[in-house]
Design an enzyme around this catalytic site. Structure first.
Site, PDB file in Angstrom:
ATOM      1  N   ASN A  58      -6.405  -2.538   2.335  1.00  0.00           N
ATOM      2  CA  ASN A  58      -6.422  -3.987   2.514  1.00  0.00           C
ATOM      3  C   ASN A  58      -7.867  -4.468   2.577  1.00  0.00           C
ATOM      4  O   ASN A  58      -8.708  -3.833   3.217  1.00  0.00           O
ATOM      5  CB  ASN A  58      -5.722  -4.393   3.816  1.00  0.00           C
ATOM      6  CG  ASN A  58      -4.214  -4.301   3.716  1.00  0.00           C
ATOM      7  OD1 ASN A  58      -3.642  -4.327   2.641  1.00  0.00           O
ATOM      8  ND2 ASN A  58      -3.567  -4.206   4.869  1.00  0.00           N
ATOM      9  N   ARG A  95       0.837  -1.207   0.000  1.00  0.00           N
ATOM     10  CA  ARG A  95       0.000   0.000   0.000  1.00  0.00           C
ATOM     11  C   ARG A  95       0.872   1.258   0.000  1.00  0.00           C
ATOM     12  O   ARG A  95       0.578   2.222  -0.700  1.00  0.00           O
ATOM     13  CB  ARG A  95      -0.967   0.011   1.174  1.00  0.00           C
ATOM     14  CG  ARG A  95      -2.067  -1.026   1.046  1.00  0.00           C
ATOM     15  CD  ARG A  95      -2.973  -1.062   2.262  1.00  0.00           C
ATOM     16  NE  ARG A  95      -2.178  -1.343   3.446  1.00  0.00           N
ATOM     17  CZ  ARG A  95      -2.389  -0.813   4.650  1.00  0.00           C
ATOM     18  NH1 ARG A  95      -3.384   0.022   4.841  1.00  0.00           N
ATOM     19  NH2 ARG A  95      -1.624  -1.124   5.666  1.00  0.00           N
TER      20      ARG A  95
END
Length: 107
Positions: free
Chosen positions: A54, A36
């Site tokens: 997520n 990320r």
């Protein structure tokens, strides 16, 4: 793929009439490996706004808005093999932009 200063400058200040929204679901070993953060860095270099989140099933959802060319470049980078972890596949959906906040965040 390296992003040059000229490309960054060109992609900032996107005309809202030419903006697009990319939603990408990234499958593989992409949680707990800095994926990320890496995605956020690439998106900011490209002048995109959005998020990388997520999901409970182990995927990462990437939502990006901005110039079509910048979104296409981000998609190529997600599939490119130089990401943290291991990307098995990326599924994308293109749509009209919804006007995300003017940043890119990790969730």
């Amino acid at each position: 793929m390296d992003i040059t200063t000229g490309e960054r400058s060109r992609l900032r200040g996107v005309n809202p009439d030419t903006a697009i929204r990319l939603t990408a679901w990234v499958h593989g070993r992409v949680q707990g490996v800095g994926f990320r953060w890496w995605t956020r860095s690439r998106a900011l270099e490209l002048g995109l706004v959005g998020s990388a989140s997520n999901l409970r099933d182990g995927r990462v959802e990437v939502i990006a808005e901005g110039a079509r060319e910048a979104c296409e470049t981000l998609l190529e980078l997600l599939r490119g093999g130089d990401t943290p972890g291991r990307v098995d596949r990326v599924i994308e959906r293109w749509s009209e932009p919804t006007g995300l906040p003017r940043s890119f965040v990790e969730r």
